[in-house]
Design a protein around this motif. Structure first.
Motif, PDB file in Angstrom:
ATOM      1  N   UNK A   1      19.855   1.611 -83.135  1.00 18.00           N
ATOM      2  CA  UNK A   1      20.088   2.675 -82.152  1.00 18.00           C
ATOM      3  C   UNK A   1      19.630   2.242 -80.760  1.00 18.00           C
ATOM      4  N   UNK A   2      18.482   1.575 -80.714  1.00 19.50           N
ATOM      5  CA  UNK A   2      17.975   1.092 -79.424  1.00 19.50           C
ATOM      6  C   UNK A   2      18.884   0.010 -78.859  1.00 19.50           C
ATOM      7  N   UNK A   3      19.334  -0.888 -79.718  1.00 25.79           N
ATOM      8  CA  UNK A   3      20.239  -1.951 -79.260  1.00 25.79           C
ATOM      9  C   UNK A   3      21.525  -1.351 -78.689  1.00 25.79           C
ATOM     10  N   UNK A   4      22.012  -0.310 -79.338  1.00 28.38           N
ATOM     11  CA  UNK A   4      23.238   0.335 -78.852  1.00 28.38           C
ATOM     12  C   UNK A   4      23.011   0.931 -77.458  1.00 28.38           C
ATOM     13  N   UNK A   5      21.887   1.596 -77.258  1.00 30.52           N
ATOM     14  CA  UNK A   5      21.582   2.183 -75.944  1.00 30.52           C
ATOM     15  C   UNK A   5      21.454   1.104 -74.881  1.00 30.52           C
ATOM     16  N   UNK A   6      20.818  -0.017 -75.239  1.00 34.54           N
ATOM     17  CA  UNK A   6      20.632  -1.096 -74.274  1.00 34.54           C
ATOM     18  C   UNK A   6      21.968  -1.760 -73.927  1.00 34.54           C
ATOM     19  N   UNK A   7      22.822  -1.924 -74.921  1.00 35.15           N
ATOM     20  CA  UNK A   7      24.139  -2.483 -74.642  1.00 35.15           C
ATOM     21  C   UNK A   7      24.930  -1.586 -73.694  1.00 35.15           C
ATOM     22  N   UNK A   8      24.812  -0.274 -73.888  1.00 40.90           N
ATOM     23  CA  UNK A   8      25.488   0.669 -72.997  1.00 40.90           C
ATOM     24  C   UNK A   8      24.969   0.536 -71.565  1.00 40.90           C
TER      25      UNK A   8
ATOM     26  N   UNK B   1      13.153   0.768 -74.470  1.00 40.07           N
ATOM     27  CA  UNK B   1      12.406  -0.108 -75.377  1.00 40.07           C
ATOM     28  C   UNK B   1      11.034   0.461 -75.711  1.00 40.07           C
ATOM     29  N   UNK B   2      10.473   1.227 -74.780  1.00 40.96           N
ATOM     30  CA  UNK B   2       9.156   1.836 -75.013  1.00 40.96           C
ATOM     31  C   UNK B   2       9.250   3.132 -75.803  1.00 40.96           C
ATOM     32  N   UNK B   3      10.478   3.572 -76.095  1.00 44.40           N
ATOM     33  CA  UNK B   3      10.643   4.798 -76.870  1.00 44.40           C
ATOM     34  C   UNK B   3      10.459   6.064 -76.065  1.00 44.40           C
ATOM     35  N   UNK B   4      10.693   5.989 -74.757  1.00 44.87           N
ATOM     36  CA  UNK B   4      10.495   7.153 -73.881  1.00 44.87           C
ATOM     37  C   UNK B   4      11.547   8.221 -74.144  1.00 44.87           C
ATOM     38  N   UNK B   5      11.203   9.476 -73.838  1.00 45.74           N
ATOM     39  CA  UNK B   5      12.155  10.574 -73.931  1.00 45.74           C
ATOM     40  C   UNK B   5      13.283  10.364 -72.921  1.00 45.74           C
TER      41      UNK B   5
END
Length: 211
Positions: free
Chosen positions: A13-20, A74-78
């Motif tokens: 899920x994080x990788x997907x957000x970063x790719x976006x 990456x830090x899991x912020x809201x």
């Protein structure tokens, strides 16, 4: 924008957000650079708002906005904090570009390492030029810019930019944008430690204006 080793270690899920985020940054940067190249071909200078939009796309998104949002993800912020950091990055990055454009016309080459009138010679469209285009001095500035610019011509343009008030307005614009960026950080959901860590970025703008 962010280390790929970190990207690969993150969850899907994080990788997907970063790719976006990366996709957004690439598209925005390409659009901003295209606008920057095409702008001098238009005989009518862009408005200040148009120049700021171009600055946001070509500089602020990849230099400030995307790295800050990627770090927050990456830090899991809201998401609220992620978006606030992006807004801060876009505004402070735009302020930096405005200040850098001043250097391109007025900078001390011995301090900056770049020709003090390089942007004038290239016909770059900046907030400085947009402000000048609203004043009587623009007729002479435009005439000089249409020539094969010499150091003497550039010196005259700089004098006209000062006389027209364009330089002072551009300085104020950079300062106002910097203040707006810092205001974004003064929200209850922005941790004090993060606020303290990011606030010094404003010096990038103020130091640039003094170059």
């Amino acid at each position: 924008l962010f280390p790929y080793t970190t990207l690969f270690r993150s969850d899907p899920a994080t990788r997907h957000r970063l790719h976006d985020l990366l996709d957004e940054a690439v598209v925005a940067s390409a659009a901003g650079e295209l606008l920057d190249v095409l702008a001098p071909l238009d005989p009518t200078p862009q408005t200040v708002d148009q120049v700021l939009e171009m600055s946001k796309l070509k500089t602020a998104v990849y230099s400030f906005d995307t790295p800050l949002r990627a770090g927050a993800v990456l830090a899991g912020a809201d998401q609220e904090l992620v978006e606030a950091l992006g807004e801060f990055g876009r505004i402070i990055g735009t302020a930096y570009q405005v200040a850098d454009d001043l250097v391109g016309a007025f900078g001390d080459e011995s301090r900056t390492g770049k020709t003090g009138w390089g942007d004038l010679r290239e016909g770059k469209r900046t907030a400085l030029i947009s402000y000048a285009a609203e004043q009587p001095q623009w007729t002479r500035i435009k005439e000089l810019l249409s020539n094969d610019l010499t150091a003497t011509d550039a010196a005259e343009i700089r004098e006209l930019l000062v006389a027209s008030g364009a330089r002072d307005k551009t300085l104020k614009l950079a300062a106002d944008l910097t203040e707006r960026a810092l205001d974004v950080l003064v929200q209850p959901f922005v941790p004090q430690a993060l606020r303290d860590g990011l606030s010094p970025l404003s010096r990038l703008v103020t130091d640039r204006m003094g170059a």
